[in-house]
Design an enzyme around this catalytic site. Structure first.
Site, short mmCIF file in Angstrom:
data_model
loop_
_atom_site.label_atom_id
_atom_site.label_comp_id
_atom_site.label_asym_id
_atom_site.label_seq_id
_atom_site.Cartn_x
_atom_site.Cartn_y
_atom_site.Cartn_z
N SER A 37 -4.18 -12.61 10.83
CA SER A 37 -4.91 -11.36 10.63
C SER A 37 -6.34 -11.53 11.13
O SER A 37 -6.89 -12.63 11.07
CB SER A 37 -4.94 -11.01 9.14
OG SER A 37 -5.97 -10.08 8.88
N LYS A 50 -4.60 -16.47 5.68
CA LYS A 50 -4.40 -16.17 7.10
C LYS A 50 -5.09 -17.20 8.00
O LYS A 50 -4.56 -17.54 9.07
CB LYS A 50 -4.87 -14.75 7.42
CG LYS A 50 -3.97 -13.66 6.81
CD LYS A 50 -2.52 -13.78 7.23
CE LYS A 50 -1.72 -12.50 7.05
NZ LYS A 50 -0.29 -12.69 7.36
N TYR A 70 -6.79 -13.53 0.94
CA TYR A 70 -6.10 -13.21 2.20
C TYR A 70 -6.74 -13.97 3.37
O TYR A 70 -6.03 -14.47 4.25
CB TYR A 70 -6.21 -11.69 2.39
CG TYR A 70 -5.41 -11.10 3.51
CD1 TYR A 70 -4.02 -11.11 3.49
CD2 TYR A 70 -6.04 -10.47 4.58
CE1 TYR A 70 -3.29 -10.51 4.51
CE2 TYR A 70 -5.32 -9.87 5.60
CZ TYR A 70 -3.95 -9.90 5.56
OH TYR A 70 -3.23 -9.31 6.57
N1 NAD Z 1 -1.04 -3.67 9.09
C1 NAD Z 1 -1.97 -4.36 9.73
O1 NAD Z 1 -2.81 -3.80 10.43
C2 NAD Z 1 -2.01 -5.86 9.63
C3 NAD Z 1 -3.12 -6.52 10.15
C4 NAD Z 1 -3.16 -7.90 10.11
C5 NAD Z 1 -2.10 -8.60 9.55
N2 NAD Z 1 -1.04 -7.94 9.03
C6 NAD Z 1 0.05 -8.74 8.46
O2 NAD Z 1 1.30 -8.28 8.95
C7 NAD Z 1 2.30 -8.52 7.96
C8 NAD Z 1 3.04 -7.22 7.66
O3 NAD Z 1 2.11 -6.26 7.22
P1 NAD Z 1 2.44 -4.72 7.05
O4 NAD Z 1 1.19 -3.99 7.33
O5 NAD Z 1 3.69 -4.36 7.78
O6 NAD Z 1 2.69 -4.67 5.46
P2 NAD Z 1 3.74 -3.87 4.58
O7 NAD Z 1 3.20 -3.96 3.19
O8 NAD Z 1 4.05 -2.54 5.16
O9 NAD Z 1 5.04 -4.78 4.71
C9 NAD Z 1 5.16 -6.03 4.10
C10 NAD Z 1 6.60 -6.24 3.71
O10 NAD Z 1 6.70 -7.55 3.11
C11 NAD Z 1 7.50 -7.44 1.95
N3 NAD Z 1 7.16 -8.53 1.04
C12 NAD Z 1 6.10 -8.64 0.21
N4 NAD Z 1 6.16 -9.81 -0.46
C13 NAD Z 1 7.28 -10.45 -0.03
C14 NAD Z 1 7.87 -11.70 -0.33
N5 NAD Z 1 7.35 -12.55 -1.22
N6 NAD Z 1 9.03 -12.03 0.29
C15 NAD Z 1 9.59 -11.19 1.20
N7 NAD Z 1 9.07 -10.00 1.52
C16 NAD Z 1 7.93 -9.64 0.92
C17 NAD Z 1 7.19 -6.07 1.39
O11 NAD Z 1 8.18 -5.62 0.48
C18 NAD Z 1 7.09 -5.25 2.66
O12 NAD Z 1 8.34 -4.73 3.05
C19 NAD Z 1 1.58 -9.13 6.77
O13 NAD Z 1 1.65 -10.53 6.84
C20 NAD Z 1 0.16 -8.67 6.96
O14 NAD Z 1 -0.75 -9.51 6.31
C21 NAD Z 1 -0.98 -6.57 9.04
#
Ligand code: NAD
Length: 309
Positions: free
Chosen positions: A142, A159, A155
């Site tokens: 991230s 990360k 976080y």
């Molecule tokens: N959205 C962004 O802009 C962004 C930016 C940087 C990093 N990320 C990273 O991308 C990844 C996905 O993010 P997102 O925005 O799609 O989030 P989101 O919350 O939409 O999806 C995350 C998914 O992970 C599942 N989850 C949570 N804990 C879990 C566990 N212990 N075991 C299995 N599944 C689990 C949730 O139920 C959910 O379906 C994450 O690692 C997040 O930190 C996202």
């Protein structure tokens, strides 16, 4: 199809970015183990992949414990006979400033992101090394891990730690033909939906409209599907030589992140005593490094009141 015959695990792929990765890997021919803690979204993700002609199976279990990592690899091998690709994407947020962050806030985020990445990659690496056919490890970082962010101690630690592990794994797994890379995504998902700065982009996405150019181009902020192409590329044979990298992607933008390097080097004969530093620190280091991400000012027409969700 570029991933025909391959088998992938994507953690946290019931919704959001993980679902987009699972969909894209399946669309390119890989059989996918969909994982999530939420049984309903996991089942829906599998049904949607199958409806599009893909192959997928769900494992409903929390990433973090070793037992889940073993279950994921076992499912890939027992169901589809092999494992080629692991995407560690599962994640949660427990945002608050340092002085209000509880032990539980810290441990929960570290457990899912950092420990979950470690246990899953360790299990996949053990299997891939034994199978002797190489493999692809794609871990999700991230911008917060790269630069820090207000209210995200837990976080940021997780990360940044993931990218640190990826550098190490690229070295350790090279001989086995296994690449390890970090993807640094930015996209409109549930995770970003509440950030007021992104409100106009999330609104457009929810209404099925194209996101304004400012977000896609200037900010590198788009949809989950915009990130999925890079994950599929890194998972493919075409990316055989790409390892140990942290690659940012969002909207129309892709960026290769630097790994930390010394930006100033100075010598003082006999070593840097307190007196030497007091006299010469500023000159020796030059400009200090900035922290955090700086966003450009939001054009007026894209400003929205803070969402209430
Ligand atoms: N959205 C962004 O802009 C962004 C930016 C940087 C990093 N990320 C990273 O991308 C990844 C996905 O993010 P997102 O925005 O799609 O989030 P989101 O919350 O939409 O999806 C995350 C998914 O992970 C599942 N989850 C949570 N804990 C879990 C566990 N212990 N075991 C299995 N599944 C689990 C949730 O139920 C959910 O379906 C994450 O690692 C997040 O930190 C996202």
């Amino acid at each position: 199809m570029s991933l025909e015959g391959k088998v992938a695990i994507v953690t946290g792929s019931g919704r959001g970015l993980g679902f987009a990765y699972a969909q894209e890997l399946a669309r390119r021919g890989a059989a996918v183990v969909v994982n999530d803690v939420d049984a309903e979204t996991a089942a829906e993700a599998v049904a949607s992949i199958e409806a599009a002609g893909g192959v997928a199976v769900a494992v409903v279990a929390p990433v973090g414990p070793t037992e889940t990592a073993k279950q994921l690899v076992r499912t890939a091998v027992d169901t589809y006979g092999r494992l080629d690709i692991l995407v560690t994407n599962a994640g949660v947020l427990r945002d608050t400033v340092l002085w209000k962050m509880s032990d539980d806030d810290f441990d929960t985020v570290i457990d899912v992101h950092l420990r979950g990445t470690f246990t899953c990659v360790r299990e996949a690496a053990i299997h891939m090394r034994e199978a002797g056919e190489g493999g692809r490890i794609i871990c999700i970082g991230s911008p917060t891990g790269q630069r820090g962010n207000f209210g995200q101690t837990n976080y940021a630690a997780a990360k940044a730690g993931i990218v640190g592990m990826v550098r190490t794994w690229a070295m350790e797994l090279k001989r086995a033909g296994i690449t390890a890379n970090a993807v640094i995504p930015v996209a409109a998902t549930v995770m970003t939906a509440t950030v007021p700065y992104f409100a106009a982009a999330v609104e457009a996405d929810e209404q099925g409209e194209p996101m304004p150019d400012f977000f896609r181009h200037d900010l590198g902020f788009g949809t989950s599907d915009d990130v999925a192409g890079l994950v599929a590329y890194l998972a493919s044979d075409a990316a055989v030589d790409v390892t140990g990298q942290a690659i940012g992607v969002g909207g129309d933008r892709m960026q290769l992140w630097s790994h930390p390097e010394p930006v100033a080097t100075a010598f003082h004969e006999g070593g840097w005593s307190y007196e030497a530093l007091e006299a010469g620190f500023a000159e020796a280091v030059g400009d200090l490094q900035s922290v955090g991400e700086e966003f450009p000012p939001l054009p007026e027409e894209l400003q929205r009141p803070a969402p209430t969700r």
